[in-house]
Design a protein around this motif. Structure first.
Motif, PDB file in Angstrom:
ATOM      1  N   MET A  45       2.503  12.569   5.109  1.00  7.85           N
ATOM      2  CA  MET A  45       3.261  12.206   6.304  1.00  7.85           C
ATOM      3  C   MET A  45       2.320  12.014   7.484  1.00  7.85           C
ATOM      4  O   MET A  45       2.488  11.107   8.287  1.00  7.85           O
ATOM      5  CB  MET A  45       4.302  13.294   6.607  1.00  7.85           C
ATOM      6  CG  MET A  45       5.235  12.956   7.713  1.00  7.85           C
ATOM      7  SD  MET A  45       6.249  11.551   7.243  1.00  7.85           S
ATOM      8  CE  MET A  45       7.199  11.379   8.695  1.00  7.85           C
ATOM      9  N   GLU A  46       1.310  12.862   7.587  1.00 12.28           N
ATOM     10  CA  GLU A  46       0.341  12.751   8.675  1.00 12.28           C
ATOM     11  C   GLU A  46      -0.460  11.453   8.583  1.00 12.28           C
ATOM     12  O   GLU A  46      -0.874  10.895   9.599  1.00 12.28           O
ATOM     13  CB  GLU A  46      -0.618  13.936   8.654  1.00 12.28           C
ATOM     14  CG  GLU A  46       0.019  15.242   9.051  1.00 12.28           C
ATOM     15  CD  GLU A  46      -0.911  16.428   8.860  1.00 12.28           C
ATOM     16  OE1 GLU A  46      -0.619  17.482   9.451  1.00 12.28           O
ATOM     17  OE2 GLU A  46      -1.917  16.305   8.137  1.00 12.28           O
ATOM     18  N   LEU A  47      -0.678  10.969   7.381  1.00 16.22           N
ATOM     19  CA  LEU A  47      -1.488   9.772   7.184  1.00 16.22           C
ATOM     20  C   LEU A  47      -0.744   8.477   7.502  1.00 16.22           C
ATOM     21  O   LEU A  47      -1.379   7.439   7.675  1.00 16.22           O
ATOM     22  CB  LEU A  47      -2.012   9.715   5.740  1.00 16.22           C
ATOM     23  CG  LEU A  47      -2.977  10.825   5.354  1.00 16.22           C
ATOM     24  CD1 LEU A  47      -3.328  10.733   3.881  1.00 16.22           C
ATOM     25  CD2 LEU A  47      -4.236  10.769   6.212  1.00 16.22           C
ATOM     26  N   LEU A  48       0.565   8.543   7.597  1.00 16.91           N
ATOM     27  CA  LEU A  48       1.332   7.340   7.921  1.00 16.91           C
ATOM     28  C   LEU A  48       1.094   6.962   9.380  1.00 16.91           C
ATOM     29  O   LEU A  48       1.290   7.766  10.283  1.00 16.91           O
ATOM     30  CB  LEU A  48       2.837   7.574   7.695  1.00 16.91           C
ATOM     31  CG  LEU A  48       3.303   7.739   6.254  1.00 16.91           C
ATOM     32  CD1 LEU A  48       4.785   8.093   6.242  1.00 16.91           C
ATOM     33  CD2 LEU A  48       3.048   6.473   5.459  1.00 16.91           C
ATOM     34  N   ASP A  49       0.628   5.749   9.596  1.00 18.92           N
ATOM     35  CA  ASP A  49       0.376   5.296  10.970  1.00 18.92           C
ATOM     36  C   ASP A  49       1.684   5.101  11.726  1.00 18.92           C
ATOM     37  O   ASP A  49       1.837   5.564  12.853  1.00 18.92           O
ATOM     38  CB  ASP A  49      -0.420   3.991  10.964  1.00 18.92           C
ATOM     39  CG  ASP A  49      -1.869   4.191  10.564  1.00 18.92           C
ATOM     40  OD1 ASP A  49      -2.372   5.323  10.737  1.00 18.92           O
ATOM     41  OD2 ASP A  49      -2.473   3.242  10.067  1.00 18.92           O
ATOM     42  N   VAL A  50       2.587   4.381  11.132  1.00 23.00           N
ATOM     43  CA  VAL A  50       3.886   4.118  11.749  1.00 23.00           C
ATOM     44  C   VAL A  50       4.943   4.568  10.741  1.00 23.00           C
ATOM     45  O   VAL A  50       5.356   3.800   9.885  1.00 23.00           O
ATOM     46  CB  VAL A  50       4.062   2.614  12.079  1.00 23.00           C
ATOM     47  CG1 VAL A  50       5.398   2.378  12.756  1.00 23.00           C
ATOM     48  CG2 VAL A  50       2.919   2.120  12.936  1.00 23.00           C
ATOM     49  N   PRO A  51       5.352   5.809  10.844  1.00 30.37           N
ATOM     50  CA  PRO A  51       6.284   6.311   9.844  1.00 30.37           C
ATOM     51  C   PRO A  51       7.646   5.628   9.913  1.00 30.37           C
ATOM     52  O   PRO A  51       8.188   5.399  10.994  1.00 30.37           O
ATOM     53  CB  PRO A  51       6.401   7.798  10.163  1.00 30.37           C
ATOM     54  CG  PRO A  51       5.978   7.938  11.572  1.00 30.37           C
ATOM     55  CD  PRO A  51       5.024   6.807  11.841  1.00 30.37           C
ATOM     56  N   ASP A  52       8.125   5.260   8.774  1.00 36.35           N
ATOM     57  CA  ASP A  52       9.478   4.728   8.645  1.00 36.35           C
ATOM     58  C   ASP A  52      10.426   5.917   8.766  1.00 36.35           C
ATOM     59  O   ASP A  52      10.235   6.945   8.109  1.00 36.35           O
ATOM     60  CB  ASP A  52       9.601   4.049   7.274  1.00 36.35           C
ATOM     61  CG  ASP A  52      11.002   3.598   6.976  1.00 36.35           C
ATOM     62  OD1 ASP A  52      11.762   4.420   6.414  1.00 36.35           O
ATOM     63  OD2 ASP A  52      11.323   2.440   7.308  1.00 36.35           O
ATOM     64  N   HIS A  53      11.452   5.799   9.598  1.00 36.77           N
ATOM     65  CA  HIS A  53      12.340   6.946   9.848  1.00 36.77           C
ATOM     66  C   HIS A  53      13.083   7.363   8.580  1.00 36.77           C
ATOM     67  O   HIS A  53      13.299   8.554   8.356  1.00 36.77           O
ATOM     68  CB  HIS A  53      13.309   6.640  10.980  1.00 36.77           C
ATOM     69  CG  HIS A  53      12.621   6.514  12.305  1.00 36.77           C
ATOM     70  ND1 HIS A  53      12.055   7.588  12.945  1.00 36.77           N
ATOM     71  CD2 HIS A  53      12.371   5.426  13.081  1.00 36.77           C
ATOM     72  CE1 HIS A  53      11.488   7.179  14.079  1.00 36.77           C
ATOM     73  NE2 HIS A  53      11.668   5.863  14.180  1.00 36.77           N
ATOM     74  N   GLY A  54      13.448   6.399   7.750  1.00 35.71           N
ATOM     75  CA  GLY A  54      14.107   6.731   6.492  1.00 35.71           C
ATOM     76  C   GLY A  54      13.179   7.490   5.563  1.00 35.71           C
ATOM     77  O   GLY A  54      13.562   8.480   4.937  1.00 35.71           O
ATOM     78  N   LEU A  55      11.938   7.025   5.475  1.00 39.02           N
ATOM     79  CA  LEU A  55      10.947   7.698   4.643  1.00 39.02           C
ATOM     80  C   LEU A  55      10.652   9.090   5.192  1.00 39.02           C
ATOM     81  O   LEU A  55      10.558  10.062   4.437  1.00 39.02           O
ATOM     82  CB  LEU A  55       9.663   6.872   4.573  1.00 39.02           C
ATOM     83  CG  LEU A  55       8.514   7.481   3.780  1.00 39.02           C
ATOM     84  CD1 LEU A  55       8.918   7.710   2.331  1.00 39.02           C
ATOM     85  CD2 LEU A  55       7.289   6.582   3.869  1.00 39.02           C
TER      86      LEU A  55
END
Length: 83
Positions: A45-55
């Protein structure tokens, strides 16, 4: 095997004793695995640059499931350690 255990109760008792000794180790291993999976989820989760809210929601739900599983394992381990 059941016939053998009935014919020789000491064999059955020895087997049960080994299972009681191995159960806490097995539970500790499962607990460590559950904790590692939770840490990997957080790290990903920390590695996601732009986290998808659903994900993000799905990851959060899975993390909560892992925490509940860990709590169950801790209870089982405590009960196994008391015996």
């Amino acid at each position: 095997m059941d016939g053998l255990l009935k014919a020789h109760p000491a064999v059955g008792e020895a087997e049960q004793g080994r299972e009681r000794q191995q159960r806490p180790a097995s539970l500790r291993s499962a607990l460590a695995d559950t904790a590692a999976r939770g840490r990997r989820l957080v790290r990903n989760m920390e590695l996601l640059d732009v986290p998808d809210h659903g994900l993000a929601r799905e990851i959060s739900e899975r993390h909560a499931e892992l925490q509940a599983q860990a709590a169950d394992l801790r209870q089982l381990l405590a009960a196994a350690s008391v015996r």
